[in-house]
Design a protein around this motif. Structure first.
Motif, PDB file in Angstrom:
ATOM      1  N   ARG A  27       0.906  -1.154   0.058  1.00 33.45           N
ATOM      2  CA  ARG A  27      -0.125  -0.035  -0.135  1.00 33.45           C
ATOM      3  C   ARG A  27       0.969   1.183   0.163  1.00 33.45           C
ATOM      4  NH1 ARG A  27      -5.320  -0.996   1.363  1.00 33.45           N
ATOM      5  NH2 ARG A  27      -5.475  -3.421   2.010  1.00 33.45           N
ATOM      6  N   LEU A  28       0.055   2.391  -0.494  1.00 32.95           N
ATOM      7  CA  LEU A  28       1.090   3.584  -0.454  1.00 32.95           C
ATOM      8  C   LEU A  28       1.001   4.151   1.069  1.00 32.95           C
ATOM      9  CD1 LEU A  28      -0.627   5.564  -3.439  1.00 32.95           C
ATOM     10  CD2 LEU A  28       1.451   4.363  -3.347  1.00 32.95           C
ATOM     11  N   ASN A  29       2.375   4.585   1.373  1.00 36.46           N
ATOM     12  CA  ASN A  29       2.638   5.394   2.766  1.00 36.46           C
ATOM     13  C   ASN A  29       1.761   6.388   3.171  1.00 36.46           C
ATOM     14  OD1 ASN A  29       4.369   3.173   3.218  1.00 36.46           O
ATOM     15  ND2 ASN A  29       6.196   4.184   2.339  1.00 36.46           N
ATOM     16  N   PRO A  30       1.365   6.595   4.274  1.00 37.43           N
ATOM     17  CA  PRO A  30       0.616   8.054   4.534  1.00 37.43           C
ATOM     18  C   PRO A  30       1.746   9.091   4.798  1.00 37.43           C
ATOM     19  CG  PRO A  30       1.072   6.346   6.358  1.00 37.43           C
ATOM     20  CD  PRO A  30       1.194   5.568   5.418  1.00 37.43           C
ATOM     21  N   SER A  31       1.245  10.278   4.582  1.00 40.35           N
ATOM     22  CA  SER A  31       2.402  11.397   4.792  1.00 40.35           C
ATOM     23  C   SER A  31       1.606  12.071   6.001  1.00 40.35           C
ATOM     24  CB  SER A  31       1.998  12.283   3.381  1.00 40.35           C
ATOM     25  OG  SER A  31       2.420  11.427   2.378  1.00 40.35           O
ATOM     26  N   ILE A  32       2.655  12.895   6.749  1.00 36.66           N
ATOM     27  CA  ILE A  32       2.171  13.552   7.933  1.00 36.66           C
ATOM     28  C   ILE A  32       2.982  14.934   7.651  1.00 36.66           C
ATOM     29  CG2 ILE A  32       4.568  12.916   9.290  1.00 36.66           C
ATOM     30  CD1 ILE A  32       2.931  13.161  11.790  1.00 36.66           C
ATOM     31  N   GLY A  33       2.137  16.014   8.053  1.00 36.31           N
ATOM     32  CA  GLY A  33       2.758  17.394   7.522  1.00 36.31           C
ATOM     33  C   GLY A  33       2.415  18.131   8.897  1.00 36.31           C
ATOM     34  N   PHE A  34       3.178  19.144   8.688  1.00 35.02           N
ATOM     35  CA  PHE A  34       3.216  20.165   9.943  1.00 35.02           C
ATOM     36  C   PHE A  34       3.463  21.573   9.330  1.00 35.02           C
ATOM     37  CE2 PHE A  34       5.195  23.035  13.167  1.00 35.02           C
ATOM     38  CZ  PHE A  34       4.329  22.572  14.112  1.00 35.02           C
ATOM     39  N   GLU A  35       2.299  22.353   9.473  1.00 37.32           N
ATOM     40  CA  GLU A  35       2.314  23.894   9.056  1.00 37.32           C
ATOM     41  C   GLU A  35       2.339  24.973  10.146  1.00 37.32           C
ATOM     42  OE1 GLU A  35      -0.717  24.404   6.441  1.00 37.32           O
ATOM     43  OE2 GLU A  35       0.046  22.579   4.901  1.00 37.32           O
ATOM     44  N   VAL A  36       3.033  25.940   9.955  1.00 40.22           N
ATOM     45  CA  VAL A  36       3.048  27.272  10.916  1.00 40.22           C
ATOM     46  C   VAL A  36       2.816  28.359  10.004  1.00 40.22           C
ATOM     47  CG1 VAL A  36       4.159  28.628  12.396  1.00 40.22           C
ATOM     48  CG2 VAL A  36       4.698  26.158  12.270  1.00 40.22           C
ATOM     49  N   GLU A  37       1.530  29.086  10.381  1.00 37.47           N
ATOM     50  CA  GLU A  37       1.106  30.295   9.645  1.00 37.47           C
ATOM     51  C   GLU A  37       0.981  31.446  10.445  1.00 37.47           C
ATOM     52  OE1 GLU A  37      -2.380  29.457   7.086  1.00 37.47           O
ATOM     53  OE2 GLU A  37      -2.405  27.177   7.870  1.00 37.47           O
ATOM     54  N   ASN A  38       0.853  32.832   9.796  1.00 38.79           N
ATOM     55  CA  ASN A  38       0.753  33.878  10.621  1.00 38.79           C
ATOM     56  C   ASN A  38       1.877  34.188  11.597  1.00 38.79           C
ATOM     57  OD1 ASN A  38      -1.437  34.014   8.788  1.00 38.79           O
ATOM     58  ND2 ASN A  38      -2.638  33.131  10.714  1.00 38.79           N
ATOM     59  N   PHE A  39       3.140  34.349  11.119  1.00 40.77           N
ATOM     60  CA  PHE A  39       4.260  34.651  12.144  1.00 40.77           C
ATOM     61  C   PHE A  39       5.462  35.513  11.333  1.00 40.77           C
ATOM     62  CE2 PHE A  39       5.623  31.036  10.185  1.00 40.77           C
ATOM     63  CZ  PHE A  39       7.159  31.119  10.095  1.00 40.77           C
ATOM     64  N   SER A  40       5.907  36.289  12.043  1.00 45.40           N
ATOM     65  CA  SER A  40       7.225  37.122  11.567  1.00 45.40           C
ATOM     66  C   SER A  40       6.485  37.880  10.365  1.00 45.40           C
ATOM     67  CB  SER A  40       8.048  36.273  11.048  1.00 45.40           C
ATOM     68  OG  SER A  40       8.783  35.525  12.275  1.00 45.40           O
ATOM     69  N   GLY A  41       5.391  38.424  10.651  1.00 48.90           N
ATOM     70  CA  GLY A  41       4.893  39.274   9.338  1.00 48.90           C
ATOM     71  C   GLY A  41       5.100  40.924   9.918  1.00 48.90           C
ATOM     72  N   SER A  42       4.011  41.705   9.646  1.00 50.26           N
ATOM     73  CA  SER A  42       4.108  43.019   9.908  1.00 50.26           C
ATOM     74  C   SER A  42       2.826  43.234  10.865  1.00 50.26           C
ATOM     75  CB  SER A  42       3.763  43.752   8.878  1.00 50.26           C
ATOM     76  OG  SER A  42       2.960  43.779   7.856  1.00 50.26           O
ATOM     77  N   GLY A  43       2.875  44.298  11.730  1.00 55.31           N
ATOM     78  CA  GLY A  43       1.612  44.743  12.456  1.00 55.31           C
ATOM     79  C   GLY A  43       1.540  43.733  13.516  1.00 55.31           C
ATOM     80  N   PRO A  44       0.205  43.364  13.593  1.00 53.99           N
ATOM     81  CA  PRO A  44       0.064  42.355  14.672  1.00 53.99           C
ATOM     82  C   PRO A  44       0.642  40.914  14.464  1.00 53.99           C
ATOM     83  CG  PRO A  44      -2.001  43.378  13.768  1.00 53.99           C
ATOM     84  CD  PRO A  44      -0.955  43.855  13.267  1.00 53.99           C
ATOM     85  N   LEU A  45       1.088  40.581  13.220  1.00 51.89           N
ATOM     86  CA  LEU A  45       1.500  39.252  12.789  1.00 51.89           C
ATOM     87  C   LEU A  45       2.815  39.318  12.993  1.00 51.89           C
ATOM     88  CD1 LEU A  45      -0.699  38.476   9.507  1.00 51.89           C
ATOM     89  CD2 LEU A  45      -1.210  37.948  11.954  1.00 51.89           C
ATOM     90  N   SER A  46       3.484  40.241  13.682  1.00 51.86           N
ATOM     91  CA  SER A  46       5.024  40.502  13.683  1.00 51.86           C
ATOM     92  C   SER A  46       5.515  39.409  14.431  1.00 51.86           C
ATOM     93  CB  SER A  46       5.457  41.979  14.196  1.00 51.86           C
ATOM     94  OG  SER A  46       5.008  42.235  15.327  1.00 51.86           O
TER      95      SER A  46
END
Length: 379
Positions: A27-46
């Motif tokens: 069978r095909l192997n499953p994939s695991i993912g990790f995401e980080v969003e909304n950081f090191s931006g500008s204003g409130p997202l800095s």
């Protein structure tokens, strides 16, 4: 201790094909993912106060029976590799049998060469006695001595031919040293004891051709299944850094078969399958024709050997014995005696050649019909 390198290589390829088939069912192997969003931006997202992190697992499910059909195609290719290995085995067995009978013929020719040299020495002694008695001319003695020396040299060359044949036979199973006893001529089996009407379905070449057609059929089925889109499901957890809350994620994705439905690959596999079925029919027809031709050659070789053994060789020996006695008594000249001896040698060579030809034709016929020694199973 030794085995033909060609057979060993084909056997390893057959085992490798089985490993490929085992791999195809995974069978095909499953994939695991990790995401980080909304950081090191500008204003409130800095910073990281608004960060969202997502941990997900993704699994693709193959639809249309792809995995099973892919495995069946791989199993069919493994069966083809095994059948091709058996073809190589049959061809190598036949080559070994032919080389073995060549070695037997070389051994018999060497024995005949030694016998011819002995006859030449004996005749030279008879000539010497006549010359010493004044009944023969001195040049006759020189001629007889030269003839005896030439036949002794021919006997040495015949012995060297035996070694060459032994090395050729040993090289067939990957040995540089022919470590086996000198062969002995075996009793000949008549073609009338062999059935040339056997079914050809078990012949390695026919089995390989049919296995190839089966493999192409399985590949066509797998190619058709490859056009069915796969389904990918994903699930995960998202964390909101600002509020400390968590939420579940679910996702579904399906490729849109807009440009590629794998139809051309399926069509190509179908055409190759048709070609292999045509080839299988042609192989069986060719082998059947070869069977009949081989049986005819065996019957011709049997008749030739019988004539040479029963008529030509006894007549040549009788003529030589009479010529030697006549020369000793002064009734025949030396040229007639030498010609008679040459006729005896030629008849002996003809018998050996006819026996070798008959043995070779018998081996080819046995190989075609799967008779011993070509009826064993390959492990």
């Amino acid at each position: 201790r030794y085995a033909s390198p060609d057979i060993r290589r084909a056997a390893l390829e057959a085992r490798a094909s089985l490993a490929d088939a085992d791999q195809a069912r995974r069978r095909l192997n499953p994939s695991i993912g990790f995401e980080v969003e909304n950081f090191s931006g500008s204003g409130p997202l800095s910073g990281f106060d608004q960060t969202e992190t997502t941990l997900s697992v993704e699994q693709t499910f193959q639809l249309g029976g792809k995995r099973g059909k892919r495995e069946r195609a791989a199993r069919a290719r493994a069966a083809l590799a095994d059948a091709q290995c058996r073809v190589i085995l049959r061809e190598t067995e036949l080559e070994a049998a032919l080389l073995y009978h060549d070695l037997i013929a070389a051994t018999e020719l060497a024995a005949l060469a030694r016998e011819s040299a002995d006859l030449a020495v004996s005749l030279a002694q008879t000539v010497a006695k006549r010359v010493e008695a004044g009944a023969g001319a001195p040049p006759e003695r020189s001629r007889a001595d030269a003839d005896a020396a030439a036949l002794k040299a021919a006997a040495l060359a015949a012995e060297a031919e035996i070694d060459q044949r032994r090395y050729e036979l040993a090289a067939l199973w990957g040995s540089a040293n022919p470590e086996f006893a000198p062969p002995r001529s075996a009793a000949l089996e008549g073609a009338e004891t062999l059935s040339v009407t056997r079914e050809l379905t078990q012949h390695p070449a026919v089995a390989a051709a049919k296995a190839s057609a089966n493999a192409r059929d399985a590949e066509q089925i797998a190619a058709r299944a490859a056009g069915v889109p796969d389904l990918t499901l994903s699930a995960g957890v998202r964390q909101f850094e600002e509020t400390g809350d968590n939420a579940l994620l679910l996702g579904v994705s399906v490729p849109i078969p807009l440009f590629d439905r794998n139809r051309d690959a399926a069509r190509a596999a179908g055409l190759r399958a048709d070609a292999e079925r045509i080839s299988a029919v042609a192989v069986e027809a060719r082998l059947r024709s070869q069977q009949q031709a081989a049986a005819a050659r065996v019957r011709t070789a049997q008749a030739r050997l019988a004539l040479l053994e029963n008529d030509a060789l006894p007549a040549a020996r009788s003529a030589y014995d009479a010529s030697v006695q006549g020369y000793a008594a002064g009734r025949f000249d030396l040229t007639s005696t030498l010609d008679a001896r040459k006729g005896l040698i030629d008849a002996g060579i003809g018998v050996i050649d006819a026996r070798r030809t008959l043995n070779a034709d018998l081996m080819r016929l046995k190989s075609l019909i799967g008779a011993a020694p070509f009826n064993g199973d390959f492990q």
